[in-house]
Design an enzyme around this catalytic site. Structure first.
Site, short mmCIF file in Angstrom:
data_model
loop_
_atom_site.label_atom_id
_atom_site.label_comp_id
_atom_site.label_asym_id
_atom_site.label_seq_id
_atom_site.Cartn_x
_atom_site.Cartn_y
_atom_site.Cartn_z
CB ALA A 10 -8.02 -13.83 0.30
CB VAL A 61 -11.48 -4.21 -4.43
CG1 VAL A 61 -11.52 -5.66 -4.00
CG2 VAL A 61 -10.12 -3.57 -4.16
CB SER A 139 -1.33 0.74 7.70
OG SER A 139 0.04 0.94 8.00
CE1 TYR A 152 -0.54 0.91 2.43
CE2 TYR A 152 0.64 1.70 4.36
CZ TYR A 152 -0.07 0.71 3.72
OH TYR A 152 -0.31 -0.50 4.36
CB ALA A 154 -3.57 10.30 2.88
CB ALA A 155 -5.06 5.43 1.20
CE LYS A 156 -3.74 0.24 3.88
NZ LYS A 156 -4.74 -0.81 3.61
#
Ligand code: NAP
Length: 244
Positions: A10, A61, A139, A152, A154-156
């Site tokens: 954030a 994270v 996404s 990217y 695949a992760a989303k």
């Protein structure tokens, strides 16, 4: 009673806009950052000066021990967390044949393991209070796939599966788990793109413009509200109609 929201990533972009909106909506806001300490501290100071309630918490994270320490700090400052926005993310463009094991692992560590770490750390309190809202920021590329962004995408996409499975598991505990799938948004994440690339993306967006962080925040706030309690496991596209 004032609710507490944790928004990961954030310090900038969509997460920052979400933090400002939650603060205005009356939440205690835990602003997570990883490397942008000055930006996060300055942002929280501004919110507090305006009469809102915000505090910055550092954690990568992808590292569970840092997440656990952050959650315990948030509990000490604000009490238990009732809304979690898993927003922290990284993106990268590369030909699939050029994606190294290290690049692949980092992509999943931040975008997917980060959500696992934060969600598992906040769930016990949510289960105890029989209330929770978890919102994952995926996404449109997690739905449709993007060329030169296989790791990217695949992760989303994994975050979408995560959302649906956890929604089934936590429904009876009063916890909803939903996902927002942004389209192209004007943030640092896209700052490497040329004007020509941005024009092409704009032309392919039916509403004819690039999104703002605030466009995405509306969808996040909707899933965070008490009134969305009959919606769980959903993926809401906020992409100007790009994926239809
Ligand atoms: P951004 O402007 O690049 O900001 C990324 C945020 O994530 C920063 O606050 C950054 O914190 C944080 N972050 C990165 N790695 C982290 C880590 N390991 N631990 C904790 N925080 C970390 O990105 P954005 O455009 O706002 O994107 C936010 C989310 O929306 C991401 O999940 C992204 O994939 C998704 N999204 C964005 C777009 C877009 O077009 N912008 C489109 C679809 C989806 P520090 O600066 O402190 O490191």
């Amino acid at each position: 009673m004032k609710r507490t929201v944790l928004i990961t990533g954030a310090s900038r972009g969509i997460g920052k806009a979400a933090a400002a909106a939650f603060a205005k909506a009356g939440y205690n806001v835990a602003v997570n950052y990883n490397s942008s300490a000055d930006a996060a501290e300055k942002f929280c100071a501004e919110l507090n000066c305006s009469g809102f309630s915000a505090k910055a918490f550092k954690a990568d994270v992808s590292v569970r021990s840092q997440v656990d320490e952050m959650i315990s700090g948030i509990r000490d400052s604000f009490g238990s967390i009732s809304v979690l926005v898993n927003n922290a993310g990284i993106a990268e463009q590369a030909l699939f044949t050029d994606i190294s094991e290290e690049m692949w692992d980092r992509m999943f560590a931040v975008n997917v393991k980060g959500a696992y770490n934060c969600t598992q750390a906040v769930l016990p309190d949510m289960i105890h209070s029989k209330y929770g809202r978890i919102i994952n920021v995926s996404s449109m590329w997690g739905i449709s796939g993007a060329s030169c962004e296989v790791h990217y995408s695949a992760a989303k996409a994994a975050l979408i599966g995560f959302t649906k499975a956890l929604a089934k598991e936590e429904g009876l505990s009063g916890i909803t788990v939903n996902c927002v799938a942004p389209g192209v948004v004007a943030t640092d994440m896209n700052s490497h793109l040329s004007e020509e690339d941005m024009d092409i993306l704009r032309e392919n967006t039916p509403v004819g413009r690039i999104g703002t962080p605030e466009d995405i925040v509306e969808a996040i706030l909707f899933f965070a509200s008490e009134n969305s309690s009959f919606m769980t496991g959903q993926v809401l596209s906020a992409d100007g109609g790009y994926i239809l």
